[in-house]
Design a protein around this motif. Structure first.
Motif, PDB file in Angstrom:
ATOM      1  N   ALA A   3       0.781  -1.057   0.203  1.00 33.47           N
ATOM      2  CA  ALA A   3      -0.093   0.139  -0.077  1.00 33.47           C
ATOM      3  C   ALA A   3       0.536   1.530   0.064  1.00 33.47           C
ATOM      4  N   THR A   4       1.181   1.770   0.867  1.00 34.74           N
ATOM      5  CA  THR A   4       1.767   3.290   0.851  1.00 34.74           C
ATOM      6  C   THR A   4       3.576   2.685   1.019  1.00 34.74           C
ATOM      7  N   ASP A  41      -9.289  12.030  -2.723  1.00 30.31           N
ATOM      8  CA  ASP A  41      -9.026  11.430  -3.960  1.00 30.31           C
ATOM      9  C   ASP A  41      -7.920  10.851  -4.772  1.00 30.31           C
ATOM     10  N   GLN A  42      -6.861  11.813  -4.957  1.00 29.52           N
ATOM     11  CA  GLN A  42      -6.042  11.911  -5.709  1.00 29.52           C
ATOM     12  C   GLN A  42      -4.624  10.592  -4.841  1.00 29.52           C
ATOM     13  N   LYS A  44      -4.126   7.889  -3.593  1.00 32.78           N
ATOM     14  CA  LYS A  44      -3.557   6.534  -4.199  1.00 32.78           C
ATOM     15  C   LYS A  44      -2.384   7.230  -5.542  1.00 32.78           C
ATOM     16  N   GLU A  45      -2.540   8.247  -6.688  1.00 32.81           N
ATOM     17  CA  GLU A  45      -1.585   8.594  -7.716  1.00 32.81           C
ATOM     18  C   GLU A  45       0.145   8.796  -7.581  1.00 32.81           C
ATOM     19  N   THR A  48       1.047   5.564  -3.873  1.00 31.07           N
ATOM     20  CA  THR A  48       0.917   3.604  -3.421  1.00 31.07           C
ATOM     21  C   THR A  48       1.801   3.622  -4.704  1.00 31.07           C
ATOM     22  N   ASP A  50       0.604   0.585  -6.263  1.00 28.38           N
ATOM     23  CA  ASP A  50      -0.669   1.111  -7.243  1.00 28.38           C
ATOM     24  C   ASP A  50      -0.610   2.232  -8.641  1.00 28.38           C
ATOM     25  N   GLY A  51      -1.067   3.204  -7.886  1.00 24.91           N
ATOM     26  CA  GLY A  51      -0.806   4.786  -8.359  1.00 24.91           C
ATOM     27  C   GLY A  51       0.201   5.398  -9.049  1.00 24.91           C
ATOM     28  N   ASN A  52       1.735   5.161  -8.166  1.00 26.01           N
ATOM     29  CA  ASN A  52       2.878   5.369  -8.417  1.00 26.01           C
ATOM     30  C   ASN A  52       3.767   4.279  -8.213  1.00 26.01           C
TER      31      ASN A  52
END
Length: 206
Positions: A3-4, A41-42, A44-45, A48, A50-52
């Motif tokens: 996650a983090t 909402d951003q 995660k981008e 994380t 997944d997002g980055n």
């Protein structure tokens, strides 16, 4: 599942704001970019895996400002990626911040495994960098009470042996974030006590 993937800094602010601080691609300090303000909402981008993935966006840390009384005196809570995770780069990020910490909260959980050999090796190194180390066991709501208590007792044995400190002298908080959310939503003292956060919050404030 990771996650983090970066550092989150929880700091005081008169209103809630989330800012992404990035590192420049160059060694030139003047090239450092101004922080980017983002919405919840951003997150995660930028923060994380997944997002980055692999931190392609060069995030140094994500600053979250909130008007919380605990933080008003200048306290900052730094959430780092884990030490026992799959990504060596994440461990490097964490070790970069630990020498500046006034205290360390070492987080274990109630589901995946009791304290591991790798975590205890990290704990031994941590002790040389910070004299104040406290322990939090998360996710107590995901298992029966008997199980998380067995894991707590086993963790205390393992940590006690590693640090050469009696188990009853270790400061250790079993908690459930799910029950804490329920307590906040329902203004329920009962849920707050069951979540374990009453003791943790009292400790933080005092």
């Amino acid at each position: 599942h990771v996650a983090t993937s970066t550092v989150y800094k929880l700091m005081y602010g008169t209103s809630k704001k989330i800012k992404v601080f990035t590192r420049a691609d160059t060694e030139d300090a003047a090239a450092t970019q101004a922080p980017i303000e983002i919405s919840e909402d951003q997150l995660k981008e930028y923060g994380t895996e997944d997002g980055n993935p692999n931190n392609k966006k060069n995030v140094d840390f994500i600053g979250i400002q909130v008007p919380h009384p605990l933080l008003k005196s200048g306290v900052a809570i730094i959430d780092t990626p884990g030490l026992g995770g799959l990504f060596e780069k994440h461990r490097d990020i964490t070790w970069r911040y630990i020498p500046s910490a006034d205290a360390v909260f070492f987080v274990l959980d109630s589901v995946e495994a009791v304290a591991s050999k790798t975590e205890m090796e990290c704990l031994a190194k941590l002790r040389n960098l910070s004299p104040l180390i406290f322990f939090i066991q998360t996710k107590t709501d995901l298992v029966e009470e008997e199980q998380w208590k067995k894991w707590r007792n086993r963790n205390l044995e393992i940590i006690s042996e590693q640090l050469k400190v009696p188990a009853d002298k270790l400061i250790y908080f079993p908690v459930s974030a799910t029950l804490k959310y329920a307590a906040d939503a329902n203004h329920s003292a009962k849920h707050l006590d069951r979540s374990g956060y009453s003791a943790l919050l009292y400790f933080l404030y005092n």
